[in-house]
Design a protein around this motif. Structure first.
Motif, PDB file in Angstrom:
ATOM      1  N   PHE A 257       0.841   1.219 -13.049  1.00 28.87           N
ATOM      2  CA  PHE A 257       2.206   0.915 -13.484  1.00 28.87           C
ATOM      3  C   PHE A 257       2.270   0.686 -14.991  1.00 28.87           C
ATOM      4  O   PHE A 257       1.259   0.413 -15.635  1.00 28.87           O
ATOM      5  N   GLY A 258       3.486   0.782 -15.542  1.00 29.29           N
ATOM      6  CA  GLY A 258       3.674   0.540 -16.968  1.00 29.29           C
ATOM      7  C   GLY A 258       3.980  -0.912 -17.261  1.00 29.29           C
ATOM      8  O   GLY A 258       3.380  -1.534 -18.130  1.00 29.29           O
ATOM      9  N   LYS A 259       4.917  -1.485 -16.501  1.00 30.47           N
ATOM     10  CA  LYS A 259       5.306  -2.890 -16.642  1.00 30.47           C
ATOM     11  C   LYS A 259       5.763  -3.404 -15.281  1.00 30.47           C
ATOM     12  O   LYS A 259       6.186  -2.624 -14.419  1.00 30.47           O
ATOM     13  N   ILE A 260       5.691  -4.724 -15.126  1.00 30.83           N
ATOM     14  CA  ILE A 260       6.146  -5.367 -13.900  1.00 30.83           C
ATOM     15  C   ILE A 260       7.209  -6.406 -14.256  1.00 30.83           C
ATOM     16  O   ILE A 260       7.031  -7.195 -15.196  1.00 30.83           O
ATOM     17  N   VAL A 261       8.294  -6.399 -13.508  1.00 24.45           N
ATOM     18  CA  VAL A 261       9.328  -7.428 -13.648  1.00 24.45           C
ATOM     19  C   VAL A 261       9.515  -8.092 -12.290  1.00 24.45           C
ATOM     20  O   VAL A 261       9.809  -7.416 -11.298  1.00 24.45           O
ATOM     21  N   SER A 262       9.314  -9.386 -12.243  1.00 22.66           N
ATOM     22  CA  SER A 262       9.481 -10.138 -11.006  1.00 22.66           C
ATOM     23  C   SER A 262      10.643 -11.105 -11.161  1.00 22.66           C
ATOM     24  O   SER A 262      10.615 -11.992 -12.018  1.00 22.66           O
ATOM     25  N   VAL A 263      11.655 -10.927 -10.332  1.00 21.50           N
ATOM     26  CA  VAL A 263      12.824 -11.800 -10.371  1.00 21.50           C
ATOM     27  C   VAL A 263      12.638 -12.894  -9.311  1.00 21.50           C
ATOM     28  O   VAL A 263      12.836 -12.663  -8.124  1.00 21.50           O
TER      29      VAL A 263
ATOM     30  N   ASN B 101       0.820  -1.213   0.000  1.00 19.98           N
ATOM     31  CA  ASN B 101       0.000   0.000   0.000  1.00 19.98           C
ATOM     32  C   ASN B 101       0.854   1.263   0.000  1.00 19.98           C
ATOM     33  O   ASN B 101       0.513   2.263  -0.653  1.00 19.98           O
ATOM     34  N   GLU B 102       1.965   1.228   0.712  1.00 25.21           N
ATOM     35  CA  GLU B 102       2.839   2.399   0.754  1.00 25.21           C
ATOM     36  C   GLU B 102       3.520   2.635  -0.594  1.00 25.21           C
ATOM     37  O   GLU B 102       3.719   3.784  -1.005  1.00 25.21           O
ATOM     38  N   VAL B 103       3.900   1.573  -1.269  1.00 22.60           N
ATOM     39  CA  VAL B 103       4.495   1.721  -2.603  1.00 22.60           C
ATOM     40  C   VAL B 103       3.481   2.330  -3.567  1.00 22.60           C
ATOM     41  O   VAL B 103       3.791   3.258  -4.322  1.00 22.60           O
ATOM     42  N   VAL B 104       2.255   1.837  -3.521  1.00 17.94           N
ATOM     43  CA  VAL B 104       1.189   2.379  -4.372  1.00 17.94           C
ATOM     44  C   VAL B 104       0.977   3.852  -4.066  1.00 17.94           C
ATOM     45  O   VAL B 104       0.882   4.693  -4.980  1.00 17.94           O
ATOM     46  N   GLN B 105       0.913   4.204  -2.788  1.00 22.44           N
ATOM     47  CA  GLN B 105       0.689   5.591  -2.412  1.00 22.44           C
ATOM     48  C   GLN B 105       1.860   6.483  -2.810  1.00 22.44           C
ATOM     49  O   GLN B 105       1.689   7.635  -3.205  1.00 22.44           O
ATOM     50  N   TYR B 106       3.071   5.921  -2.729  1.00 21.13           N
ATOM     51  CA  TYR B 106       4.265   6.664  -3.132  1.00 21.13           C
ATOM     52  C   TYR B 106       4.192   7.044  -4.603  1.00 21.13           C
ATOM     53  O   TYR B 106       4.511   8.182  -4.986  1.00 21.13           O
ATOM     54  N   VAL B 107       3.768   6.114  -5.441  1.00 23.72           N
ATOM     55  CA  VAL B 107       3.631   6.390  -6.877  1.00 23.72           C
ATOM     56  C   VAL B 107       2.603   7.496  -7.104  1.00 23.72           C
ATOM     57  O   VAL B 107       2.819   8.421  -7.899  1.00 23.72           O
ATOM     58  N   LYS B 108       1.495   7.429  -6.385  1.00 22.62           N
ATOM     59  CA  LYS B 108       0.435   8.433  -6.541  1.00 22.62           C
ATOM     60  C   LYS B 108       0.876   9.796  -6.012  1.00 22.62           C
ATOM     61  O   LYS B 108       0.655  10.822  -6.661  1.00 22.62           O
ATOM     62  N   ASP B 109       1.491   9.803  -4.847  1.00 20.66           N
ATOM     63  CA  ASP B 109       1.904  11.074  -4.240  1.00 20.66           C
ATOM     64  C   ASP B 109       2.945  11.808  -5.080  1.00 20.66           C
ATOM     65  O   ASP B 109       2.983  13.038  -5.116  1.00 20.66           O
ATOM     66  N   ASN B 110       3.794  11.042  -5.748  1.00 20.04           N
ATOM     67  CA  ASN B 110       4.864  11.639  -6.548  1.00 20.04           C
ATOM     68  C   ASN B 110       4.504  11.723  -8.027  1.00 20.04           C
ATOM     69  O   ASN B 110       5.370  12.043  -8.853  1.00 20.04           O
ATOM     70  N   THR B 111       3.239  11.423  -8.330  1.00 16.27           N
ATOM     71  CA  THR B 111       2.705  11.484  -9.699  1.00 16.27           C
ATOM     72  C   THR B 111       3.665  10.858 -10.707  1.00 16.27           C
ATOM     73  O   THR B 111       3.965  11.444 -11.759  1.00 16.27           O
ATOM     74  N   LEU B 112       4.153   9.666 -10.380  1.00 19.56           N
ATOM     75  CA  LEU B 112       5.031   8.951 -11.291  1.00 19.56           C
ATOM     76  C   LEU B 112       4.192   8.386 -12.433  1.00 19.56           C
ATOM     77  O   LEU B 112       3.186   7.717 -12.201  1.00 19.56           O
ATOM     78  N   SER B 113       4.590   8.645 -13.652  1.00 23.19           N
ATOM     79  CA  SER B 113       3.813   8.238 -14.818  1.00 23.19           C
ATOM     80  C   SER B 113       4.224   6.844 -15.296  1.00 23.19           C
ATOM     81  O   SER B 113       5.320   6.644 -15.801  1.00 23.19           O
ATOM     82  N   LYS B 114       3.328   5.882 -15.096  1.00 27.45           N
ATOM     83  CA  LYS B 114       3.523   4.509 -15.561  1.00 27.45           C
ATOM     84  C   LYS B 114       4.928   3.974 -15.250  1.00 27.45           C
ATOM     85  O   LYS B 114       5.662   3.525 -16.150  1.00 27.45           O
ATOM     86  N   PRO B 115       5.340   3.992 -14.000  1.00 28.01           N
ATOM     87  CA  PRO B 115       6.673   3.491 -13.674  1.00 28.01           C
ATOM     88  C   PRO B 115       6.784   1.990 -13.916  1.00 28.01           C
ATOM     89  O   PRO B 115       5.808   1.243 -13.821  1.00 28.01           O
ATOM     90  N   ILE B 116       7.986   1.554 -14.234  1.00 31.31           N
ATOM     91  CA  ILE B 116       8.286   0.120 -14.313  1.00 31.31           C
ATOM     92  C   ILE B 116       8.640  -0.327 -12.904  1.00 31.31           C
ATOM     93  O   ILE B 116       9.496   0.271 -12.253  1.00 31.31           O
TER      94      ILE B 116
END
Length: 293
Positions: A129-135, A92-107
């Motif tokens: 998000f733009g894309k997801i990479v799971s290692v 939830n904090e990662v999601v909120q971080y993206v929203k708060d910082n208005t990151l556009s479609k981050p990978i």
């Protein structure tokens, strides 16, 4: 008295504008470091690790991307963190971080637990998000080694696991970490750094987070993911236990079956830290995936 109350009301009103309520977590679990410029890329490390696992990644990409390195309390540090649902709060904090910082479609790129969190976040926020990479992170990792396990049947195991972490002996911590890391990194020269991260982690925090990985199954939820997903898998560490590349691949594919737009790649020789053991193969495939429209 009336004057002091009026001042207090005014201060509260000012604070309500400066710090919107949806940005506040009672006990913030993550912090971030931003390096480079370009398209935003969020990096989430795995269990008992820290942002240091991404050092070579940062060196390679910092001139092309704006890298947001996520640090988590208790991981690679002795900070105490308490949360009723630790992994859910990180997500939830990662999601909120993206929203708060208005990151556009981050990978979003995550290793192990970080990959699991990336899949979970994308399932709940399909347009963020733009894309997801799971290692080597999957929707429910215990099934890869214990077919048939469920969050319900895992509960007794988790209770014992948390107690074991909480009562761990510092004197034996290095030996334990060295044994664990030797099964996760094939390249010996890369092991010590990760061993130290584990020793530096808070055992109670790790115990809770690890337990929650056994209790959180998102295999059905990932059907909500609509963006491109790349998953790197590994099998070589299991071949001494009778596993074959084909059997391990089948286990991964069953986990990812509900994701509409997924690419799965299985390393030949790498253990869990794929980017350490097969770096050229890893980066070549990562670059190709990122470049795909």
């Amino acid at each position: 008295m009336k004057t002091s109350k009026l001042i207090m009301v005014r201060l509260l009103l000012i604070l309500s504008f400066l710090i919107p309520s949806n940005k506040i977590f009672a006990n913030q679990l993550i912090s971030t470091e931003v390096i480079g410029k370009g398209q935003p890329m969020i990096l989430i490390h795995g269990m008992s690790s820290s942002t240091g696992v991404w050092d070579e990644f940062v060196e390679r990409y910092q001139d092309q991307y704006e890298l947001h390195l996520v640090s988590i309390k208790g991981f690679g540090n002795k900070e105490i963190a308490s949360s009723e649902h630790f992994l859910a709060q990180i997500k939830n904090e990662v999601v909120q971080y993206v929203k708060d910082n208005t990151l556009s479609k981050p990978i979003l790129i995550g290793h192990s637990m970080g990959g699991f969190l990336g899949l979970w976040a994308a399932a709940e926020e399909p347009d963020l998000f733009g894309k997801i990479v799971s290692v080597d992170g999957v929707p429910y990792f215990p099934v890869l080694q214990m077919p048939g396990i469920t969050p319900e049947t895992a509960q007794p195991m988790v209770d014992g696991m948390k107690a074991q972490f909480a009562n761990s002996d510092e004197n034996s911590a290095r030996a334990t970490q060295e044994m664990i890391v030797s099964t996760m990194i094939a390249t010996e020269s890369k092991r010590e750094k990760v061993v130290q991260m584990g020793i530096d982690s808070n055992p109670e925090v790790i115990g809770q987070a690890y337990g929650e990985m056994f209790l959180t199954d998102i295999r059905e939820k990932v059907s909500e993911i609509k963006i491109p997903v790349l998953v790197f898998g590994a099998w070589a560490a299991y071949k001494n236990y009778g596993a074959t590349k084909e059997s391990v691949a089948a286990g991964y594919k069953s986990q990812l079956a509900n994701i509409e737009n997924v690419t799965f790649l299985l390393a030949d020789e790498a253990y869990h830290f794929v980017f350490y053991d097969e770096p050229e193969w890893f980066y070549d495939n990562l670059d190709a995936f990122i470049a795909t429209k």
